[in-house]
Scaffold this motif. Structure first.
Motif, mmCIF file in Angstrom:
data_model
loop_
_atom_site.group_PDB
_atom_site.id
_atom_site.type_symbol
_atom_site.label_atom_id
_atom_site.label_comp_id
_atom_site.label_asym_id
_atom_site.label_seq_id
_atom_site.Cartn_x
_atom_site.Cartn_y
_atom_site.Cartn_z
ATOM 1 N N THR A 166 0.938 -1.155 -0.044
ATOM 2 C CA THR A 166 -0.006 -0.056 0.097
ATOM 3 C C THR A 166 0.896 1.123 0.079
ATOM 4 O O THR A 166 0.669 2.240 -0.640
ATOM 5 N N LYS A 167 1.995 1.233 0.799
ATOM 6 C CA LYS A 167 2.722 2.364 0.762
ATOM 7 C C LYS A 167 3.343 2.504 -0.455
ATOM 8 O O LYS A 167 3.641 3.606 -1.052
ATOM 9 N N LYS A 168 3.699 1.473 -1.172
ATOM 10 C CA LYS A 168 4.491 1.697 -2.448
ATOM 11 C C LYS A 168 3.523 2.232 -3.589
ATOM 12 O O LYS A 168 3.776 2.983 -4.468
ATOM 13 N N LEU A 169 2.070 1.876 -3.406
ATOM 14 C CA LEU A 169 1.008 2.373 -4.337
ATOM 15 C C LEU A 169 0.961 3.869 -3.989
ATOM 16 O O LEU A 169 0.854 4.688 -5.087
ATOM 17 N N ILE A 170 0.922 4.109 -2.930
ATOM 18 C CA ILE A 170 0.639 5.606 -2.323
ATOM 19 C C ILE A 170 1.773 6.426 -3.095
ATOM 20 O O ILE A 170 1.815 7.534 -3.518
ATOM 21 N N ALA A 171 2.948 6.085 -2.805
ATOM 22 C CA ALA A 171 4.151 6.726 -3.151
ATOM 23 C C ALA A 171 4.266 6.770 -4.615
ATOM 24 O O ALA A 171 4.506 7.877 -5.222
ATOM 25 N N ALA A 172 3.697 5.717 -5.406
ATOM 26 C CA ALA A 172 3.579 5.643 -7.025
ATOM 27 C C ALA A 172 2.464 6.687 -7.371
ATOM 28 O O ALA A 172 2.620 7.521 -8.207
ATOM 29 N N ALA A 173 1.407 6.900 -6.480
ATOM 30 C CA ALA A 173 0.098 7.566 -6.640
ATOM 31 C C ALA A 173 0.723 8.897 -6.692
ATOM 32 O O ALA A 173 0.519 9.873 -7.492
ATOM 33 N N GLN A 174 1.754 9.281 -5.512
ATOM 34 C CA GLN A 174 2.017 10.815 -5.343
ATOM 35 C C GLN A 174 2.965 11.231 -6.384
ATOM 36 O O GLN A 174 2.950 12.157 -6.838
ATOM 37 N N GLU A 175 3.919 10.265 -6.812
ATOM 38 C CA GLU A 175 4.875 10.561 -7.906
ATOM 39 C C GLU A 175 3.954 10.890 -9.168
ATOM 40 O O GLU A 175 4.344 11.707 -9.922
ATOM 41 N N ASN A 176 2.902 10.268 -9.367
ATOM 42 C CA ASN A 176 2.100 10.307 -10.560
ATOM 43 C C ASN A 176 1.471 11.661 -10.507
ATOM 44 O O ASN A 176 1.320 12.562 -11.575
ATOM 45 N N LEU A 177 1.124 12.050 -9.513
ATOM 46 C CA LEU A 177 0.310 13.372 -9.234
ATOM 47 C C LEU A 177 1.207 14.414 -9.672
ATOM 48 O O LEU A 177 1.091 15.777 -10.061
ATOM 49 N N GLU A 178 2.469 14.345 -9.129
ATOM 50 C CA GLU A 178 3.481 15.456 -9.145
ATOM 51 C C GLU A 178 3.927 15.492 -10.534
ATOM 52 O O GLU A 178 4.179 16.444 -10.908
ATOM 53 N N GLN A 179 4.036 14.442 -11.151
ATOM 54 C CA GLN A 179 4.358 14.246 -12.633
ATOM 55 C C GLN A 179 3.175 14.949 -13.643
ATOM 56 O O GLN A 179 3.505 15.277 -14.720
ATOM 57 N N LYS A 180 2.128 14.780 -13.150
ATOM 58 C CA LYS A 180 0.962 15.232 -14.146
ATOM 59 C C LYS A 180 1.087 16.955 -14.339
ATOM 60 O O LYS A 180 1.129 17.527 -13.390
#
Length: 191
Positions: A166-180
Motif C-alpha cells: 500500500t505504501k508503494k502504491l501511495i508513493a507511486a500515486a503521489q509521484e504520478n500526481l506530481e508529474q501530471k
C-alpha cells in the motif's frame, strides 16, 4: 523296649531318653543332683519306672520352662514350700501378659500402618491420574497456542506485506500526481 519285671514295667536308659526328651548326660546329672533312686539290674544297668520318667519330665518342665534353679527343684522334691517359685512364676506370667499385650499393640499398629499405606497408595494413584490429565490438557493448550501463534505470524507477515504494498502504491500515486501537468484552473489560481 519296656520290660516287665516283678515290680512292673521298666524302661532302659535309651527308652527313657526317647520318652523324656532329655539327653543321657542330663538324665544322669538329674539323678545325681536331685538324688533320684533308680533301680539297677544285677549287671548295674539302670531301669526306670513310669514314676521315674514322669518325675524326670516334671523336673525338666520346671527347669527349662519355668526357669527354676536346682535349689528350688530340690526344695520342691523335699516338699518344702517354694515362695521363690511362686514369685518367679507370677513374674513370668506378668511378663508373658505384658509381652502378649505388646505383641497385640504391634499387630494393631501394623494393621493401621498397612491401612494407612494402602490409603496413601490409593491417594498417590489418584494424584498420578490427575497429574496425567493436567499434563495432557497443558500439552493440548500448548499445541493450540503454537498453532494460533503460527497463524498470527502468518497474518502479521501478510498485513506487513499489504502495508508495504500500500505504501508503494501511495508513493507511486503521489509521484504520478506530481508529474501530471497542472490543470487550467490550477494554473490560474495558483497551485
Amino acid at each position: 523296649m519296656p520290660k516287665n519285671t516283678d515290680e512292673g514295667i521298666v524302661y532302659t536308659l535309651k527308652d527313657t531318653v526317647k520318652l523324656t526328651g532329655l539327653s543321657i548326660d542330663l538324665i544322669r546329672l538329674y539323678e545325681k543332683e536331685f538324688n533320684l533312686q533308680i533301680q539297677r539290674t544285677e549287671g548295674g544297668h539302670r531301669r526306670y519306672t513310669k514314676d521315674n520318667i514322669d518325675l524326670l519330665i516334671e523336673i525338666k518342665k520346671r527347669i527349662q520352662e519355668q526357669n527354676w534353679s536346682y535349689k528350688m527343684v530340690n526344695q520342691w522334691l523335699q516338699g518344702e514350700v517354694i515362695t521363690e517359685a511362686v514369685d518367679i512364676q507370677s513374674n513370668l506370667e506378668k511378663k508373658i501378659d505384658s509381652l502378649e499385650n505388646k505383641v497385640q499393640e504391634l499387630l494393631d499398629r501394623s494393621e493401621k500402618d498397612e491401612q494407612f499405606q494402602l490409603a496413601l497408595i490409593q491417594r498417590l494413584d489418584e494424584q498420578g491420574t490427575l497429574i496425567k490429565q493436567l499434563t495432557d490438557k497443558l500439552d493440548s493448550q500448548d499445541r493450540y497456542i503454537e498453532n494460533n501463534l503460527d497463524k498470527r505470524d502468518e497474518k502479521l507477515t501478510s498485513a506487513l506485506r499489504e502495508i508495504s504494498d500500500t505504501k508503494k502504491l501511495i508513493a507511486a500515486a503521489q509521484e504520478n500526481l506530481e508529474q501530471k501537468p497542472k490543470g487550467f484552473w490550477t494554473r490560474i489560481f495558483g497551485g
